[in-house]
Design a protein around this motif. Sequence first.
Motif, short mmCIF file in Angstrom:
data_model
loop_
_atom_site.label_atom_id
_atom_site.label_comp_id
_atom_site.label_asym_id
_atom_site.label_seq_id
_atom_site.Cartn_x
_atom_site.Cartn_y
_atom_site.Cartn_z
N PRO A 66 -39.95 -46.97 -11.70
CA PRO A 66 -39.51 -45.81 -10.89
C PRO A 66 -38.13 -46.05 -10.26
CG PRO A 66 -41.77 -46.44 -10.35
CD PRO A 66 -41.21 -47.54 -11.18
N ARG A 67 -37.31 -44.99 -10.26
CA ARG A 67 -36.06 -45.02 -9.51
C ARG A 67 -36.11 -43.89 -8.48
NH1 ARG A 67 -30.43 -46.88 -11.71
NH2 ARG A 67 -30.53 -47.68 -9.59
N GLY A 68 -35.77 -42.67 -8.91
CA GLY A 68 -35.96 -41.55 -7.98
C GLY A 68 -37.41 -41.40 -7.58
N ASP A 69 -38.31 -41.73 -8.51
CA ASP A 69 -39.74 -41.65 -8.22
C ASP A 69 -40.24 -42.83 -7.40
OD1 ASP A 69 -39.78 -39.35 -9.68
OD2 ASP A 69 -40.97 -40.12 -11.35
N GLY A 70 -39.35 -43.75 -7.08
CA GLY A 70 -39.75 -44.94 -6.33
C GLY A 70 -38.86 -45.21 -5.14
N VAL A 77 -28.56 -30.69 -8.24
CA VAL A 77 -28.96 -32.06 -8.53
C VAL A 77 -30.28 -32.04 -9.29
CG1 VAL A 77 -27.75 -33.01 -6.53
CG2 VAL A 77 -30.16 -32.41 -6.33
N GLY A 78 -30.45 -33.01 -10.19
CA GLY A 78 -31.68 -33.04 -10.98
C GLY A 78 -31.98 -34.42 -11.50
N SER A 79 -33.24 -34.61 -11.88
CA SER A 79 -33.68 -35.90 -12.41
C SER A 79 -33.57 -35.90 -13.93
CB SER A 79 -35.12 -36.20 -11.98
OG SER A 79 -36.00 -35.16 -12.35
N LEU A 80 -33.25 -37.06 -14.48
CA LEU A 80 -33.04 -37.21 -15.91
C LEU A 80 -34.38 -37.46 -16.61
CD1 LEU A 80 -29.79 -39.39 -15.83
CD2 LEU A 80 -29.99 -36.95 -16.35
N ASP A 81 -35.14 -36.41 -16.78
CA ASP A 81 -36.42 -36.45 -17.48
C ASP A 81 -36.68 -35.04 -17.98
OD1 ASP A 81 -37.92 -34.91 -15.31
OD2 ASP A 81 -37.28 -36.68 -14.18
N PRO A 82 -37.67 -34.84 -18.87
CA PRO A 82 -37.86 -33.48 -19.44
C PRO A 82 -38.05 -32.39 -18.40
CG PRO A 82 -39.09 -35.11 -20.70
CD PRO A 82 -38.53 -35.84 -19.52
N PHE A 83 -38.80 -32.68 -17.33
CA PHE A 83 -39.01 -31.67 -16.30
C PHE A 83 -37.70 -31.34 -15.60
CE2 PHE A 83 -40.01 -30.49 -11.89
CZ PHE A 83 -40.84 -29.40 -12.11
N GLN A 95 -38.67 -35.58 -3.14
CA GLN A 95 -38.82 -36.18 -1.81
C GLN A 95 -37.64 -37.07 -1.49
OE1 GLN A 95 -43.72 -36.41 -1.98
NE2 GLN A 95 -42.52 -38.28 -1.89
N CYS A 96 -37.17 -37.81 -2.47
CA CYS A 96 -36.02 -38.71 -2.26
C CYS A 96 -34.77 -37.92 -1.91
CB CYS A 96 -35.80 -39.53 -3.53
SG CYS A 96 -34.72 -40.95 -3.33
N VAL A 97 -34.55 -36.80 -2.61
CA VAL A 97 -33.39 -35.94 -2.32
C VAL A 97 -33.47 -35.41 -0.90
CG1 VAL A 97 -32.26 -33.76 -2.91
CG2 VAL A 97 -33.06 -35.29 -4.74
N LEU A 98 -34.63 -34.91 -0.51
CA LEU A 98 -34.78 -34.34 0.82
C LEU A 98 -34.67 -35.40 1.91
CD1 LEU A 98 -37.71 -31.87 0.02
CD2 LEU A 98 -35.28 -31.32 0.30
N ALA A 141 -30.67 -45.65 -2.10
CA ALA A 141 -29.20 -45.61 -2.07
C ALA A 141 -28.65 -45.05 -3.38
CB ALA A 141 -28.65 -47.01 -1.82
N TYR A 142 -29.29 -45.39 -4.50
CA TYR A 142 -28.86 -44.90 -5.81
C TYR A 142 -28.90 -43.38 -5.87
CZ TYR A 142 -29.77 -43.44 -10.65
OH TYR A 142 -29.78 -42.77 -11.85
N VAL A 143 -30.02 -42.80 -5.44
CA VAL A 143 -30.16 -41.34 -5.48
C VAL A 143 -29.33 -40.68 -4.40
CG1 VAL A 143 -31.78 -39.43 -5.19
CG2 VAL A 143 -32.47 -41.46 -6.48
#
Length: 515
Positions: A247-251, A205-211, A321-324, A260-262
């Motif tokens: 923010p989504r995953g970051d929020g 799983v990963g976030s949709l950003d450059p990192f 943090q959201c994933v965990l 719920a989205y993540v």
Amino acid sequence: MVPRAPTVPFPTLPIFLLWASSGLSSSGHTLSSSNKAQASIPTVRIGYVSSTRYPNGQAAPWGIDMLTATKMAVDDVNAASFSSSSSPSSSSPPFRLVLPEDCIFEASGTAGEALEHAMQRIAGNGVAAVLGGDWTRVAAQMADKRGSLWSSGIPVVSAGATSQSLDRREDYPGLFRTCYSDTDAQSSFSMAALECIKSKSAAVVGSLDPFGYSGLEIFNNTLASLGMNVPEGAYAEFESSTSSGEPRGDGCTGNSTNFAYVCTKVANAVRAAASRSCPSSTLSCTSSSSSSSTSPLMSPHTPPPSSPPVLLVSATGPSTQCVLACLGQRNLTRKLRTILATEVIHVSNKSEAFFNDTVEGSRGYITYIAKPYSEAEAYVNFVGRFRNHTGHDPDVWALYAYDAVFVTAKAIAKSLVSKDEANSVVNALLDSHHYGTAGLTEYHNRSLTFPASRRVAAVRMKQTGIPETDADGALSALNYQTVGITMEENINRGIVNGTTKTKMQFFVRGLADLL
């Protein structure tokens, strides 16, 4: 030895020397007679893009420490009568380094119009360099070839943006990093860990950003090289922030919609991998010890009847943090062999439910982090002075921020010897050789934006007990145990049998023992 690249051309030389010959200070106030002796010394301005808050507004202690260390370094440069050499010298003209408050911009990990407007303003203030930008997406925008800084020939010196997407100097000609690159660190870490874990399948799983994208690429390449399988449905991506910067995953903290989205994406990927896990491999680590049978990190000598998948997470810190938290809330860790992530989490206990879920979901997870040699004199001295100044030990990233100022100051000093473009701050940075608090900063391969050697450790979150928190309520670094290391101090200084260390190797005796 990599052949020396030609000097880096850039469109306009920045005018950064502010001569105080009128008897006025750089702020416009009249100088006292005792200060007039300093009036003929040129003042060189630098800018800084800070990361003292996360995108959701929560305080980021590591970013606060980096800004504090940067200001300490500016004072130390001036106190040392700094020049281009390692000790004061009359061969280079003296200067006074300043970081004005109007040249500091708080980005809060967010790129966009506000950041570009700030860069235009800072560039207009005649700075020699801009430091900070310790999120990948922020550093990428700051160092963009079409951006305001590079259009004015102003370099960016980042102490915390680690993504491999920033590696190539042809893409970011004005970017210099004092930290490691994930190209080396994540690749070495994931290969060493996965070779010991011996699971045959993975959820990713990963976030949709450059990192996030960069880390996903490294994980995918590592999985392919080891012949590991990502079952159908076990790969998931999610937004860390929306296109408008929300923010989504970051929020996720305190936001049920974002969570719920993540969590839906993460849970589906873990369940898909677990339901299709392959029989375990007959291979095992060469460790003589074993882990508790109740641990997510089960003993390599006693594999279960079926091999649970490993979860690989490539995301920003808040999104990780959201994933965990999702794993903890939905009791999904029992379906996994272990979790490898690209970020150390700094979850705050100010949201008790989210904190508890994150801790539960992160028990036993493994990640990697910068690990400067703690017995080096420069390290010991800085940590002691920082503690005296702030009342607490610095976050590890503060050391790289401190060194970034000295690397920049040395380049400025060298550029003052001559006004020729060949001796610009940018080209002087290419020739950096500074042994500081975090080790050696040297751009041995001039086509890359990161130093040749950085010391990195694999760390594992403790699996039992009450988690320790810092004074500000954030999860403490004391909860992590070092289980692997990349290099000893002689390698950290760039010397191995008379040659320069260019390839990172993970010493994983501790990692093998625990896995």
